[in-house]
Design a protein around this motif. Sequence first.
Motif, PDB file in Angstrom:
ATOM      1  N   ALA A 118       0.833  -1.333   0.024  1.00  0.00           N
ATOM      2  CA  ALA A 118       0.041  -0.075  -0.206  1.00  0.00           C
ATOM      3  C   ALA A 118       0.882   1.165  -0.027  1.00  0.00           C
ATOM      4  O   ALA A 118       0.651   2.287  -0.830  1.00  0.00           O
ATOM      5  CB  ALA A 118      -1.095  -0.160   1.382  1.00  0.00           C
ATOM      6  N   MET A 119       2.037   1.242   0.843  1.00  0.00           N
ATOM      7  CA  MET A 119       2.801   2.165   0.598  1.00  0.00           C
ATOM      8  C   MET A 119       3.344   2.511  -0.676  1.00  0.00           C
ATOM      9  O   MET A 119       3.654   3.776  -0.926  1.00  0.00           O
ATOM     10  CB  MET A 119       3.753   2.169   1.839  1.00  0.00           C
ATOM     11  N   PHE A 120       3.896   1.432  -1.219  1.00  0.00           N
ATOM     12  CA  PHE A 120       4.547   1.728  -2.531  1.00  0.00           C
ATOM     13  C   PHE A 120       3.750   2.234  -3.286  1.00  0.00           C
ATOM     14  O   PHE A 120       3.967   2.949  -4.372  1.00  0.00           O
ATOM     15  CB  PHE A 120       5.114   0.104  -2.816  1.00  0.00           C
ATOM     16  N   ASP A 121       2.431   1.598  -3.421  1.00  0.00           N
ATOM     17  CA  ASP A 121       1.354   1.913  -4.494  1.00  0.00           C
ATOM     18  C   ASP A 121       0.854   3.838  -4.132  1.00  0.00           C
ATOM     19  O   ASP A 121       0.910   4.321  -5.308  1.00  0.00           O
ATOM     20  CB  ASP A 121      -0.083   1.364  -3.963  1.00  0.00           C
ATOM     21  N   VAL A 122       1.018   4.175  -2.986  1.00  0.00           N
ATOM     22  CA  VAL A 122       0.881   5.769  -2.767  1.00  0.00           C
ATOM     23  C   VAL A 122       2.003   6.322  -3.499  1.00  0.00           C
ATOM     24  O   VAL A 122       1.657   7.143  -4.198  1.00  0.00           O
ATOM     25  CB  VAL A 122       0.707   5.837  -1.287  1.00  0.00           C
ATOM     26  N   CYS A 123       3.082   5.924  -3.080  1.00  0.00           N
ATOM     27  CA  CYS A 123       4.289   6.336  -3.956  1.00  0.00           C
ATOM     28  C   CYS A 123       4.073   6.676  -5.330  1.00  0.00           C
ATOM     29  O   CYS A 123       4.462   7.435  -6.077  1.00  0.00           O
ATOM     30  CB  CYS A 123       5.737   5.912  -3.705  1.00  0.00           C
ATOM     31  N   SER A 124       3.797   5.367  -6.059  1.00  0.00           N
ATOM     32  CA  SER A 124       3.663   5.101  -7.470  1.00  0.00           C
ATOM     33  C   SER A 124       2.458   6.209  -7.942  1.00  0.00           C
ATOM     34  O   SER A 124       2.603   6.774  -9.119  1.00  0.00           O
ATOM     35  CB  SER A 124       3.350   3.593  -7.930  1.00  0.00           C
ATOM     36  N   ARG A 125       1.407   6.132  -7.432  1.00  0.00           N
ATOM     37  CA  ARG A 125       0.337   7.079  -7.741  1.00  0.00           C
ATOM     38  C   ARG A 125       0.552   8.430  -7.959  1.00  0.00           C
ATOM     39  O   ARG A 125      -0.106   9.323  -8.551  1.00  0.00           O
ATOM     40  CB  ARG A 125      -0.906   6.645  -7.132  1.00  0.00           C
ATOM     41  N   HIS A 126       1.514   9.102  -7.018  1.00  0.00           N
ATOM     42  CA  HIS A 126       1.956  10.202  -6.949  1.00  0.00           C
ATOM     43  C   HIS A 126       3.241  10.711  -7.503  1.00  0.00           C
ATOM     44  O   HIS A 126       3.709  11.750  -7.318  1.00  0.00           O
ATOM     45  CB  HIS A 126       1.825  10.870  -5.726  1.00  0.00           C
ATOM     46  N   GLY A 127       3.662  10.007  -8.254  1.00  0.00           N
ATOM     47  CA  GLY A 127       4.922   9.983  -9.155  1.00  0.00           C
ATOM     48  C   GLY A 127       6.142  10.107  -8.285  1.00  0.00           C
ATOM     49  O   GLY A 127       7.318  10.431  -8.791  1.00  0.00           O
ATOM     50  N   ILE A 128       6.201   9.355  -7.060  1.00  0.00           N
ATOM     51  CA  ILE A 128       7.438   9.433  -6.381  1.00  0.00           C
ATOM     52  C   ILE A 128       8.160   7.934  -6.979  1.00  0.00           C
ATOM     53  O   ILE A 128       7.371   6.741  -6.511  1.00  0.00           O
ATOM     54  CB  ILE A 128       7.229   9.294  -4.640  1.00  0.00           C
ATOM     55  N   THR A 129       9.025   8.176  -7.425  1.00  0.00           N
ATOM     56  CA  THR A 129       9.670   6.850  -7.876  1.00  0.00           C
ATOM     57  C   THR A 129      11.058   6.428  -7.368  1.00  0.00           C
ATOM     58  O   THR A 129      11.716   5.459  -7.330  1.00  0.00           O
ATOM     59  CB  THR A 129      10.340   7.085  -9.641  1.00  0.00           C
ATOM     60  N   GLN A 130      11.654   7.482  -6.590  1.00  0.00           N
ATOM     61  CA  GLN A 130      12.971   7.037  -5.598  1.00  0.00           C
ATOM     62  C   GLN A 130      12.764   6.431  -4.412  1.00  0.00           C
ATOM     63  O   GLN A 130      12.076   7.232  -3.601  1.00  0.00           O
ATOM     64  CB  GLN A 130      13.770   8.131  -5.639  1.00  0.00           C
TER      65      GLN A 130
END
Length: 141
Positions: A118-130
């Motif tokens: 879920a945390m990785f998904d949040v990052c992915s949805r908002h363009g946080i790639t690092q």
Amino acid sequence: MRRFSQRNSLVTLSEINITPLLDLAFVLLIIFVITRPLLEQNIDLQLPKNMGGPEARSFDRRNVRLVEITARGEYLFQGRHVSFRQLEGYLVETYRQNPKLIVEVRADERTPWNFVAAMFDVCSRHGITQISAKTAPVEHR
């Protein structure tokens, strides 16, 4: 207190004794230096073992934000307990302010995968790639 000069009894000399103020400043400084380590709440996590992945690269620590996930699925952002929605808001706001954001994830090895995903998904949805997943080093014999 007033002191009168010897020349003219109507002239007063103004003096401020700053010694007590300096004493107070030093005492407060010492208190903050001593209590600072006690305020940092580190949780005991058993990180999964690093199975020979690439070595860590150098990066600017000011761009890094730490997300920790406990074995019970509780989230901590920069050492503070937060809900999942709060975590998402903090990550989005931080990313808006700093596009070089690196999210460092420390999850207990007993954490159910859905909390980490879920945390990785949040990052992915908002363009946080690092994103950097932290692991414990493998002990070589």
